[in-house]
Design a protein around this motif. Structure first.
Motif, PDB file in Angstrom:
ATOM      1  N   ASN B 435       0.740  -1.220   0.146  1.00 25.87           N
ATOM      2  CA  ASN B 435       0.006  -0.030   0.026  1.00 25.87           C
ATOM      3  C   ASN B 435       1.034   1.365  -0.001  1.00 25.87           C
ATOM      4  O   ASN B 435       0.644   2.200   0.734  1.00 25.87           O
ATOM      5  CB  ASN B 435      -0.928  -0.007   1.255  1.00 25.87           C
ATOM      6  CG  ASN B 435      -2.015   0.951   0.936  1.00 25.87           C
ATOM      7  OD1 ASN B 435      -2.242   1.285  -0.064  1.00 25.87           O
ATOM      8  ND2 ASN B 435      -2.571   1.597   2.179  1.00 25.87           N
ATOM      9  N   GLY B 438      -1.129   4.430  -0.622  1.00 26.85           N
ATOM     10  CA  GLY B 438      -1.789   4.714   0.618  1.00 26.85           C
ATOM     11  C   GLY B 438      -0.921   5.429   1.852  1.00 26.85           C
ATOM     12  O   GLY B 438      -1.301   6.381   2.568  1.00 26.85           O
ATOM     13  N   ASN B 439       0.355   5.007   2.065  1.00 29.72           N
ATOM     14  CA  ASN B 439       1.148   5.619   2.933  1.00 29.72           C
ATOM     15  C   ASN B 439       1.487   6.802   2.786  1.00 29.72           C
ATOM     16  O   ASN B 439       1.471   7.728   3.812  1.00 29.72           O
ATOM     17  CB  ASN B 439       2.405   4.690   3.199  1.00 29.72           C
ATOM     18  CG  ASN B 439       2.368   3.310   3.677  1.00 29.72           C
ATOM     19  OD1 ASN B 439       1.319   3.132   4.600  1.00 29.72           O
ATOM     20  ND2 ASN B 439       3.044   2.263   3.465  1.00 29.72           N
ATOM     21  N   GLY B 441      -0.416   8.955   0.798  1.00 33.75           N
ATOM     22  CA  GLY B 441      -1.723   9.698   1.039  1.00 33.75           C
ATOM     23  C   GLY B 441      -2.097  10.704  -0.155  1.00 33.75           C
ATOM     24  O   GLY B 441      -1.305  10.444  -1.154  1.00 33.75           O
ATOM     25  N   THR B 442      -2.609  11.551  -0.048  1.00 32.28           N
ATOM     26  CA  THR B 442      -2.796  12.714  -0.799  1.00 32.28           C
ATOM     27  C   THR B 442      -1.561  13.564  -1.466  1.00 32.28           C
ATOM     28  O   THR B 442      -1.449  14.096  -2.390  1.00 32.28           O
ATOM     29  CB  THR B 442      -3.811  13.644  -0.443  1.00 32.28           C
ATOM     30  OG1 THR B 442      -3.277  14.215   0.722  1.00 32.28           O
ATOM     31  CG2 THR B 442      -5.046  13.234  -0.380  1.00 32.28           C
ATOM     32  N   SER B 512      -0.170  -2.354  -5.345  1.00 31.52           N
ATOM     33  CA  SER B 512      -0.275  -0.866  -4.816  1.00 31.52           C
ATOM     34  C   SER B 512      -0.927   0.064  -5.918  1.00 31.52           C
ATOM     35  O   SER B 512      -1.445   0.878  -5.445  1.00 31.52           O
ATOM     36  CB  SER B 512       1.202  -0.554  -4.486  1.00 31.52           C
ATOM     37  OG  SER B 512       1.720  -0.185  -5.692  1.00 31.52           O
ATOM     38  N   PRO B 516      -5.100   0.487  -3.935  1.00 33.28           N
ATOM     39  CA  PRO B 516      -4.634   1.440  -2.676  1.00 33.28           C
ATOM     40  C   PRO B 516      -5.897   1.797  -1.888  1.00 33.28           C
ATOM     41  O   PRO B 516      -6.711   1.605  -2.384  1.00 33.28           O
ATOM     42  CB  PRO B 516      -4.265   2.551  -3.316  1.00 33.28           C
ATOM     43  CG  PRO B 516      -4.895   2.547  -4.754  1.00 33.28           C
ATOM     44  CD  PRO B 516      -5.456   1.170  -5.113  1.00 33.28           C
ATOM     45  N   TYR B 517      -5.538   1.718  -0.554  1.00 33.29           N
ATOM     46  CA  TYR B 517      -6.569   2.324   0.241  1.00 33.29           C
ATOM     47  C   TYR B 517      -5.960   3.244   1.232  1.00 33.29           C
ATOM     48  O   TYR B 517      -4.702   3.325   1.357  1.00 33.29           O
ATOM     49  CB  TYR B 517      -6.992   1.023   1.115  1.00 33.29           C
ATOM     50  CG  TYR B 517      -6.019   0.093   1.544  1.00 33.29           C
ATOM     51  CD1 TYR B 517      -5.786   0.425   3.047  1.00 33.29           C
ATOM     52  CD2 TYR B 517      -5.440  -0.812   1.051  1.00 33.29           C
ATOM     53  CE1 TYR B 517      -4.887  -0.388   3.712  1.00 33.29           C
ATOM     54  CE2 TYR B 517      -4.495  -1.505   1.642  1.00 33.29           C
ATOM     55  CZ  TYR B 517      -4.282  -1.346   2.929  1.00 33.29           C
ATOM     56  OH  TYR B 517      -3.292  -2.040   3.444  1.00 33.29           O
ATOM     57  N   PRO B 518      -6.798   4.037   1.773  1.00 32.00           N
ATOM     58  CA  PRO B 518      -6.131   5.237   2.406  1.00 32.00           C
ATOM     59  C   PRO B 518      -5.972   4.670   4.001  1.00 32.00           C
ATOM     60  O   PRO B 518      -6.587   3.789   4.374  1.00 32.00           O
ATOM     61  CB  PRO B 518      -7.613   6.024   2.818  1.00 32.00           C
ATOM     62  CG  PRO B 518      -8.665   5.298   2.617  1.00 32.00           C
ATOM     63  CD  PRO B 518      -8.228   4.231   1.525  1.00 32.00           C
ATOM     64  N   VAL B 603      -6.714   6.805  -1.988  1.00 28.70           N
ATOM     65  CA  VAL B 603      -6.045   7.141  -1.258  1.00 28.70           C
ATOM     66  C   VAL B 603      -6.461   8.160  -0.259  1.00 28.70           C
ATOM     67  O   VAL B 603      -5.829   8.749   0.701  1.00 28.70           O
ATOM     68  CB  VAL B 603      -4.515   7.139  -1.286  1.00 28.70           C
ATOM     69  CG1 VAL B 603      -3.972   5.940  -1.904  1.00 28.70           C
ATOM     70  CG2 VAL B 603      -4.273   8.440  -2.067  1.00 28.70           C
ATOM     71  N   THR B 604      -7.473   9.033  -0.899  1.00 25.60           N
ATOM     72  CA  THR B 604      -7.658  10.209  -0.174  1.00 25.60           C
ATOM     73  C   THR B 604      -8.791   9.810   0.978  1.00 25.60           C
ATOM     74  O   THR B 604      -9.770   9.023   0.860  1.00 25.60           O
ATOM     75  CB  THR B 604      -8.560  11.201  -0.954  1.00 25.60           C
ATOM     76  OG1 THR B 604      -7.861  11.505  -2.091  1.00 25.60           O
ATOM     77  CG2 THR B 604      -9.021  12.473  -0.377  1.00 25.60           C
TER      78      THR B 604
END
Lengths: 260, 608
Positions: B435, B438-439, B441-442, B512, B516-518, B603-604
């Motif tokens: 991820n 995700g790590n 992020g925005t 990834s 992806p996940y937030p 990822v937001t």
């Protein structure tokens, strides 16, 4: 390749043109067909209440959020089909996106410059000057994550300016900024426009918009309700009255909230 | 308490609208709310203030549970894919519960001399798993971030009990409880209904120990990891803990195979008096009829939970206070005139400065600066050192006399243990990339604004983690092979390990970009969102299995190649691993090129 103002732009026309931008989140329509021309050399204010779709529209305009329909052109280059040319002319400050905030201000600028493909000496010179002008040189080894809100806006603006773009798209540049930093940001933007740059920024602070902008658009419910030069939009009234009229807000009469 | 209402300062009236009679009580009692202003005339006008702010009821522990349930339900609403993954998670959990139930039931129906020892080991293993697994692999479910409650008037006892109660909501606690209930089988059949009741009570208290220990330890580690000095110490501690688990496992295996072992009985005896195992052995005493011992064991468990909660409370408070104060201390001289040079880490300075070196440099800086990535570094260290150690020394090198038979039986496996362990360790490394978006992020938006091509992006990230892990993995392998006197296997082990590492980087790169996940915006680097994360984090297993399958030709070759040809595995492993890493990165880059806005949206963090 050149690194600044001399990049040739494909003819006259609006610096930013949005055509029928639409975005739907699950069941809610966030932006319902936004058409907008931001004239080259203008200081453009995008007004709107919370949830009007300002951030969504600007995110689609700079290529961060894929629109369901519609197009966005930066100086004639389609952001979605010709992103390299469009984004070279574009600097953006996003309100919702974080920065790589585990870097120091100087590191973040150096990183942004490297990503932009600028030569090392250009980055060094510009980064040092930007840090100096924005009053961030004192922050030294402080990570951006530990900056105050105003400092974060300033370093974000510095990153957006580093490659000398022709168009600046700023999402809430004055949000949560103290008056001193706000004045500094304002001065830099005014000078940028005076030198031929174009700025579009979103805000819901009437005073700032009224003082700075040559053009104003009011966005509500995902649509542009009013657009024109500042004088046209105001029509001789206070901007705040026009805004409340257009948006259809209510005014507290006094009978409510009696328990306060 | 993190936030106490400030009593109004006499002579400095709080902010009050002009219409109000500003009669501020001169000496407000501590804890008074500033707006608690009594109207001068006590009048009934529309602006007449009420004499007292409305007092809501006391917050209840059950609110926390309901909040957690509501969050879980909302996360699932209208998301078919999430429901499917959640159901998959339930099936996976049921399977784990079944296995665990079997283990506990098996230990409970063992012979009278063996039962206390097995029950103690089973219980202790369960608690240790609850402590170590979140630290090493998954992180802890922090759907309810304590920092969110900082401004609410929640008494800290209610807060910590509520957080604990909410922590029981989820698949893992249910799985644990079901597994621990396995001991009722033996308890009822040997000791009747009363012993069965004790077994159920013991399982419940044991679960509380598990959850409380997991919370307290991750929270404490989270605090420690904020300071960089402690990080290395923490990594070392976990690595040592992992290594020291091995003699215990060894004893348990010997016990299962040989029946009895003095050492094991002694260790189990000690464990049974600690909260680790006490609640799980209470039913054994019930079978024997020692009811005062039953009470003592359950009391030890409850006392352990209380102590852990107290510890947790201390660290929660620091989490609620946040990290605002940590930045101010760093005051250093202003930047010198060379930002680019200062930005690039030393090992990259000799390379031409450009987009790729910039990306790799930022990755390297982030591995050391981002708390979440620091926590991953611990996993990397654990994978590179602990796993080879565990396998090589855990099997077949039994030194005590009783274990000769076990040693002999596993001798065949021991030959391949080192190589096999490197297959697992190498594949494990890629998990830290699963991820990676995700790590960040925005912040990834910057790369989109600057048109970083997907392939460059993925390649830089792979190189970044490779620069860190490659030496670690190689050094770990060489160290273990020398220490365990398996230097003959070194080429094969290195080949397999580095090959698995390369493949895992490729598969993790693809995962990834696709899923992806937030990550929650929490101060706790072990924090996970159950609602969105845990279902997708299952994909890391898929990624690991794929890695194993793709690396299996090398293992097959290892088994069938004669010893003198095994050196071939080193070059071929390197080539195969590198080729698949390259291929995976290319493919993931192509995908990212098309999916960048979708990745950013995924990822937001979702609010509301």
């Amino acid at each position: 390749m050149t690194y600044g103002r001399t990049v040739t732009d494909s003819g006259p026309g609006p610096a930013l043109a949005l055509r029928g931008l639409t975005k739907r989140f699950e069941s809610k329509v966030a932006v319902a067909g936004v058409d907008l021309d931001v004239p080259t050399g203008s200081f453009f204010g995008l007004l709107g209440p919370n949830g009007a779709g300002k951030t969504t529209s600007l995110s689609m305009a700079v290529g961060l959020l894929r629109p369901d329909a519609g197009r966005a052109y930066v100086l004639g280059h389609d952001v979605w089909s010709d992103p390299v040319e469009a984004k070279r002319r574009l600097g953006a400050l996003t309100d919702s996106a974080r920065m790589f905030d585990r870097l120091t201000g100087s590191e973040l600028l150096a990183y942004t410059g490297l990503l932009r493909g600028l030569p090392q000496d250009v980055i060094d010179a510009r980064a040092a000057e930007l840090l100096d002008v924005l009053g961030l040189a004192d922050a030294g080894r402080t990570l951006v994550v530990d900056y105050s809100a105003g400092m974060k806006k300033k370093i974000g603006l510095a990153c957006a300016l580093l490659h000398a773009p022709r168009l600046l798209v700023l999402d809430e540049p004055f949000e949560a900024v103290d008056p001193v930093s706000g004045a500094l940001i304002r001065d830099i933007l005014i000078r940028y426009v005076r030198n031929g740059g174009t700025v579009i920024f979103s805000s819901h602070v009437m005073e700032v918009v009224e003082r700075l902008c040559t053009h104003i658009a009011i966005l509500a419910d995902g649509q542009i309700k009013v657009v024109g030069t500042t004088d046209e939009v105001k029509g001789g009234r206070e901007l705040e009255d026009v805004f409340v009229d257009v948006v259809g807000g209510r005014v507290a009469t006094g009978a409510e909230l009696s328990w306060l | 308490m993190a936030v106490t209402p400030q009593p109004p300062v006499p002579g400095d009236p709080p902010h009050i609208p002009a219409q109000r009679p500003a009669a501020v009580p001169l000496a407000a009692p501590p804890g008074a709310v500033p707006s608690q202003v009594v109207g001068a005339d006590g009048g009934a006008g529309i602006f007449a203030p009420r004499p007292e702010p409305i007092r809501g009821g006391e917050p209840k522990v059950s609110y926390f549970v309901r909040l957690k349930l509501r969050i879980l339900r909302n996360a699932m609403r209208g998301k078919a894919s999430r429901i499917v993954l959640f159901i998959l998670g339930i099936f996976f959990g049921l399977w784990a519960a079944l296995v665990g139930f079997g283990a506990f039931a098996g230990s409970s129906v063992a012979g009278d001399d063996l039962r206390p020892t097995l029950a103690a080991f089973a219980g202790a293993a369960l608690v240790l798993a609850w402590v170590l697994v979140p630290l090493l692999f998954f992180g802890v479910d922090e759907t309810l971030d304590p920092a969110r409650f900082a401004l609410l008037p929640v008494p800290r006892r209610t807060l910590v009990l509520g957080m604990l109660a909410a922590a029981f909501v989820g698949i893992p606690p249910v799985v644990t409880l079901l597994a621990a209930l396995g001991s009722t089988i033996g308890a009822i059949s040997k000791g009747g209904i009363a012993a069965g009741v004790v077994a159920v009570l013991g399982a419940a208290v044991g679960l509380a120990v598990c959850v409380a220990a997991s919370r307290a330890v991750t929270s404490a580690f989270a605090r420690m990891l904020r300071s960089r000095k402690v990080r290395d110490l923490a990594a070392l501690l976990i690595a040592l803990a992992g290594i020291s688990c091995n003699p215990v496992f060894q004893l348990v295996f010997a016990l299962v195979e040989n029946g009895e072992s003095k050492q094991a009985t002694t260790i189990a005896g000690v464990l049974s008096w600690t909260p680790l195992a006490a609640p799980f052995v209470a039913y054994v005493d019930a079978i024997d009829g020692n009811w005062h011992l039953v009470a003592a064991r359950l009391a030890i468990g409850v006392a352990g939970v209380a102590a852990l909660l107290w510890w947790w409370l201390q660290t929660i408070e620091s989490a609620m206070l946040g990290t605002a104060s940590t930045g101010a201390a760093k005051k250093a001289k202003a930047v010198d005139g060379k930002p680019v040079r200062a930005f690039l880490p030393a090992i990259l300075r000799s390379l031409p400065a450009g987009r790729f070196t910039g990306l790799v440099g930022r990755e390297l800086r982030y591995w050391f600066r981002d708390p979440r990535r620091r926590a991953s570094l611990i996993s990397l260290l654990a994978a590179s050192v602990v796993i080879p150690f565990a396998f090589t020394f855990g099997f077949g090198t039994g030194s005590s006399a009783e274990e000769q038979e076990a040693a002999r039986q596993s001798a065949g496996f021991s030959d391949g243990a080192l190589v096999f362990s490197l297959l697992i360790a190498g594949a494990f490394v890629g998990l830290v990339l699963v991820n990676q978006f995700g790590n960040d992020g925005t912040a990834y938006a910057l790369h989109m604004l600057t048109n970083v091509p997907g392939q460059v992006e993925l390649a830089a990230r792979a190189v970044g983690v490779g620069l860190l892990t490659f030496p670690l993995l190689a050094a770990g392998t060489i160290g273990v092979s020398v220490l365990s006197d398996h230097t003959g296997q070194l080429p094969a082990a290195l080949g397999v390990g580095l090959c698995a590492f390369g493949i895992s980087v490729g598969t993790a790169g693809i995962t990834s970009v696709l899923a992806p996940y937030p990550m929650p915006d929490s101060t706790n680097p072990f924090a996970m969102n159950t609602g969105q994360g845990s279902a997708k984090s299952m994909l890391s297993f898929v990624s690991m299995f794929v890695t194993w399958i793709l690396a299996s030709p090398l293992m097959i070759a290892y088994v069938f190649l004669p010893d003198r040809l095994q050196w071939i595995l080193l070059p071929s492993g390197l080539v195969w691993g590198f080729a698949l890493a390259w291929l995976g990165t290319r493919l993931a880059g192509h995908l990212l090129e098309r999916r960048a806005p979708e990745v950013l949206a995924a990822v937001t963090p979702k609010h509301g």
